[in-house]
Design an enzyme around this catalytic site. Sequence first.
Site, PDB file in Angstrom:
ATOM      1  N   SER A   1       0.834  -1.198   0.000  1.00  0.00           N
ATOM      2  CA  SER A   1       0.000   0.000   0.000  1.00  0.00           C
ATOM      3  C   SER A   1       0.876   1.259   0.000  1.00  0.00           C
ATOM      4  O   SER A   1       1.670   1.461  -0.919  1.00  0.00           O
ATOM      5  CB  SER A   1      -0.951  -0.048   1.201  1.00  0.00           C
ATOM      6  OG  SER A   1      -2.017   0.875   1.058  1.00  0.00           O
TER       7      SER A   1
ATOM      8  N   ASP B   1     -10.109  -5.286  -3.811  1.00  0.00           N
ATOM      9  CA  ASP B   1      -9.523  -4.274  -2.927  1.00  0.00           C
ATOM     10  C   ASP B   1     -10.406  -3.027  -2.882  1.00  0.00           C
ATOM     11  O   ASP B   1     -10.558  -2.333  -3.896  1.00  0.00           O
ATOM     12  CB  ASP B   1      -8.119  -3.909  -3.418  1.00  0.00           C
ATOM     13  CG  ASP B   1      -7.317  -3.120  -2.398  1.00  0.00           C
ATOM     14  OD1 ASP B   1      -7.918  -2.368  -1.617  1.00  0.00           O
ATOM     15  OD2 ASP B   1      -6.077  -3.265  -2.393  1.00  0.00           O
TER      16      ASP B   1
ATOM     17  N   HIS C   1      -7.873  -5.729   0.642  1.00  0.00           N
ATOM     18  CA  HIS C   1      -6.613  -5.017   0.854  1.00  0.00           C
ATOM     19  C   HIS C   1      -5.803  -5.793   1.891  1.00  0.00           C
ATOM     20  O   HIS C   1      -5.807  -5.470   3.090  1.00  0.00           O
ATOM     21  CB  HIS C   1      -6.923  -3.593   1.340  1.00  0.00           C
ATOM     22  CG  HIS C   1      -5.774  -2.640   1.226  1.00  0.00           C
ATOM     23  ND1 HIS C   1      -5.161  -2.341   0.016  1.00  0.00           N
ATOM     24  CD2 HIS C   1      -5.121  -1.892   2.162  1.00  0.00           C
ATOM     25  CE1 HIS C   1      -4.196  -1.456   0.222  1.00  0.00           C
ATOM     26  NE2 HIS C   1      -4.150  -1.183   1.513  1.00  0.00           N
TER      27      HIS C   1
END
Length: 219
Positions: free
Chosen positions: A117, A169, A200
């Site tokens: 991320s 996600d 995620h």
Amino acid sequence: MSLLPHLEVETGSRPDASIIWLHGLGADGHDFQPIVSELQLPQTTQFRFIFPHAPSIPVTINNGYVMPAWYDILDMTIDRKVDETQLRASSRKIEEFIDNEMKRGISSERIIIAGFSQGGAVAFETVLTSKLKLGGLLAMSTYFATKDSIQYSEQNKQTPVEIHHGTYDPVVPESLGQSSFALLKSKEYPVEYKSYPMEHAVCPQQIKDISNWLQNRLL
């Protein structure tokens, strides 16, 4: 040089390769520390895993709440506006880890940068601008935040790039992972893309794939 606070896990007593692994927004180095054992690497590996902790800063999208972050996120549009100055400052802090590993006897070509991320955005910037030839880039559930302003280095034009993303996600849409892949492919980087039926996060099949990728790069 003062390194960021960090954790280290070694798979052998004489490390000959290093993986610097960057966590996501609001987490810290402990987030991915358990993954080392889950990778089920061969007992012969001599890898050093380094998990830096991002500094705590106010984050605009979270109403200015102070939390661990590699840089401020200013809005959550699809291309998300970020503080590139802070992102590049974080990238320089990761370069300090690279320099330190080389002082410890690790060749730059045996140093891999991995990021999840927010950490992945820093990993993109770090590897693709580095003046040192690095061993690889692993970008997980992330986006190429500096794609419009990055100054690519020639040294890493042939550095393997592995991009992973979850098809469900809700935080970083898969389209951002796909666009990162398409951009690097158009620039003829050796880039591969894998997607997984997850949100995620990371999943068991992905961990297995990461293990194989690291072994292919470093063994």
